[in-house]
Design an enzyme around this catalytic site. Structure first.
Site: not given
Ligand SMILES: *Cc1c(COP(=O)(O)O)cnc(C)c1O
Length: 467
Positions: A110-113, A116
Site C-alpha cells: 500500500a502507498f503507506k510504505d 513509513l
C-alpha cells in the site's frame, strides 16, 4: 524550519521534535511555520532524477538542521531501496487522458510504505541521538498498521502498539500485521470502528497516565514526516507529464486526508497543480464539507475500501488552519465545537481557500465496481477498490480535457482480492515479496472498545517489555 500547532497552544518544535512527538500537546497537528517554495526553474531541474535524489531535494527544506543532506539522502536510499520497482512510484497510462500513479510497490503493498519506510529510519536515527525509547501507539483501518509494523519491527528503542477494528480489515491486511512476531510489536483488535480506535489513540496522547511515564510517538498521518514524504510523488508524477510547464490534476482516494493534503503542500511549494480531487466512498464527510461546507460526522458504513471508511479525517484540520488565516486559538474553539457536536460549518475563508484547489466526488459500490471493470476491460489494468474510487472521481471530474489526470493507485489489487474478483471476475495473485502470509502463525490481543482497558494494556505491556 520550525513547526507550529494548528491549535496555537504548544511550543514550536524543529523537524526532529515533530517527528518524535506526532500529535501536539494541545491536541493540534504540526505544520511548518511557513511554506518553502521552488521556482519553476528549480522544479524543472529535478526532472529525471532517481527517486531517492528527488525525495532528498523536495524534503530538505522541511528537515532544516535536523539532518544533513547526506544523511537524508542515505535514509532515502535505504527506504526506497526496499521497493520492488526501480522507479519506486511508476506511472501507468490508462488512456489518452488518464494515468495511474502506482504507489504500492513497497513491502506491504500500500502507498503507506512510501512514507513509513522513511519514518521508521527517521525514528531510529533520532532515537539513537537521544537514547530514549519511543512507544508508538496507532490506529489503523488496515494499511497503516501493516506498513508501520514492517517499518519498525525489530528496530532498537521503538515499541509499537497498533489498534485495528476487529473484523473490519481484510485477511491479507490482518495477517500482514499479526504474523510479525518481533517482540517490539503488539497488535490489538478492538471491538468498534476505526474512528473509535483513532479516538482512543488521540486520547492516549493527552493522558498523563501514559505521557507521564512513556515517551509516546505516532505513525498515523497526524505525523508530519509522513505527509512530507508523500509530497515527493506529486513532484515525480508532474515532472514526467510535462510539469512544471504543464499543469496536472490528481484524484486521490481519501480517508484521513493525509495523502491529498500532501498534494496541497506540493501546490503550496510551487508545483503547478490544476486540481486535487478528493475521492470518497459512501463515508462522505469530506465530499459534503468541500461541496457545501457541512462538516458533520455520520455513522461509519463498512465498505470494500476499508481504508476510506472514516468519518472524521484528522488532517482536514491542517487545511482548515492554513486556509483559515492560521489562527490557532480560533481553530481550537472551532475543533472543540466539532468534538462536542460531531458537526460544524466551515468558515467562508476556509471554504474559499479549499475550493480554489480541491474538488470532490463520492463513489458508491456500483460506481466503484464500474471503475474496476472499466480499467480491466478497456485498459487491461486491475485496480484495487480504493484506487477504483479515485478512478471514478477522476473520470467524472469536470476538468479541461487537455490536463493529464493522475489517479493515485493506493493499494495493490491483491490486498483486496475478494472485492476485485467480485467486480472483475479476475483474482489477483499476491506478489512473491509478501511470502507465505497464510501459512504463518498470528498473534494479537482482543480487547473491548473500552478506553481504560486499552490504556492499561499499553501501560502494562510497555513497562513489561522494557523490564
Ligand atoms: C490509507 C489509505 C487511503 C487513505 O489515505 P489518507 O491519507 O488516509 O487519506 C486510501 N487508500 C488506501 C489503500 C489506503 O491504505
Amino acid at each position: 524550519m520550525r513547526y507550529v500547532s494548528t491549535r496555537g497552544g504548544a511550543e514550536p518544535l524543529d523537524f526532529e521534535g515533530v517527528t518524535l512527538a506526532g500529535l501536539a500537546s494541545d491536541g493540534g497537528l504540526y505544520l511548518p511555520e511557513s511554506w518553502p517554495g521552488f521556482s519553476n526553474d528549480e522544479i524543472a531541474a529535478m526532472r529525471g532524477l532517481p527517486y531517492a535524489e528527488l525525495a532528498t531535494r523536495v524534503m530538505m527544506p522541511f528537515v532544516g538542521d535536523s539532518l544533513t543532506q547526506a544523511e537524508l539522502r542515505d535514509l532515502c536510499e535505504r527506504a526506497y531501496g526496499r521497493f520492488a520497482h526501480a522507479a519506486v512510484t511508476p506511472l501507468t497510462q490508462l488512456d489518452e487522458r488518464h494515468w495511474l500513479l502506482e504507489l504500492f510497490h513497497g513491502p506491504t503493498l500500500a502507498f503507506k510504505d512510501v512514507a513509513l519506510q522513511l519514518l521508521g529510519r527517521l525514528f531510529e536515527t533520532f532515537l539513537a541521538r537521544r537514547d530514549t525509547p519511543l512507544t508508538i501507539v496507532g490506529a489503523t483501518s488496515g494499511d497503516t498498521g501493516s506498513a508501520a509494523i514492517d517499518a519498525v519491527a525489530g528496530r532498537e528503542n521503538v515499541e509499537i502498539f497498533m489498534l485495528h477494528p476487529a473484523g473490519r480489515v481484510s485477511d491479507v491486511q490482518r495477517r500482514q500485521m499479526t504474523t510479525v512476531l518481533a517482540p517490539n510489536v503488539h497488535n490489538i483488535a478492538i471491538d468498534g470502528s476505526f474512528d473509535d480506535a483513532q479516538a482512543m489513540v488521540k486520547r492516549m496522547f493527552a493522558d498523563p497516565a501514559l505521557t507521564g511515564t512513556l515517551n509516546i510517538g505516532a505513525v498515523n498521518s497526524i505525523n508530519w514526516a509522513r505527509l512530507m514524504a508523500q509530497v515527493v510523488y506529486y513532484f515525480a508524477a508532474a515532472l514526467q507529464l510535462g510539469g512544471p510547464e504543464r499543469r496536472v490534476a490528481f484524484s486521490v482516494p481519501t480517508g484521513n486526508f493525509g495523502d491529498v493534503f500532501a498534494g496541497y503542500v506540493a501546490a503550496r511549494m510551487g508545483l503547478p497543480i490544476e486540481r486535487l480531487i478528493v475521492a470518497t466512498n459512501v463515508n462522505d464527510i469530506l465530499h459534503r464539507a468541500l461541496s457545501d461546507g457541512d462538516y458533520s460526522a455520520g455513522e461509519v458504513t463498512p465498505t470494500a475500501a476499508p481504508s476510506m471508511d472514516i468519518q472524521v479525517s484528522s488532517n482536514f484540520e491542517r487545511l482548515l488552519f492554513d486556509t483559515g488565516g492560521r489562527d490557532g486559538s480560533a481553530l481550537a474553539t472551532q475543533m472543540q465545537g466539532f468534538e462536542a457536536d460531531r458537526a460544524m460549518r466551515l468558515t467562508k475563508a476556509q471554504r474559499e481557500g479549499a475550493t480554489g484547489l480541491f474538488g470532490s466526488a463520492r463513489a458508491d459500490a456500483d460506481a466503484m465496481s464500474g471503475a474496476m471493470r472499466w480499467a480491466h476491460e478497456q485498459c487491461g489494468e486491475i485496480v484495487d477498490p480504493h484506487t477504483a474510487i479515485g478512478l471514478h472521481a477522476a473520470r467524472t471530474a469536470e476538468i479541461d480535457p487537455d490536463v493529464p489526470m493522475v489517479t493515485l493507485a493506493t493499494a495493490h489489487p491483491a490486498k483486496f482480492r475478494d472485492a476485485v474478483e467480485r467486480a472483475t471476475g479476475s483474482r489477483p495473485l499476491l506478489p512473491a515479496r509478501v511470502g507465505d502470509l497464510f501459512g504463518r502463525e498470528e498473534r494479537f490481543t482482543n480487547l473491548p472498545g473500552d478506553y481504560d482497558m486499552v490504556r492499561d494494556f499499553v501501560v502494562e505491556n510497555a513497562a513489561g517489555s522494557r523490564g
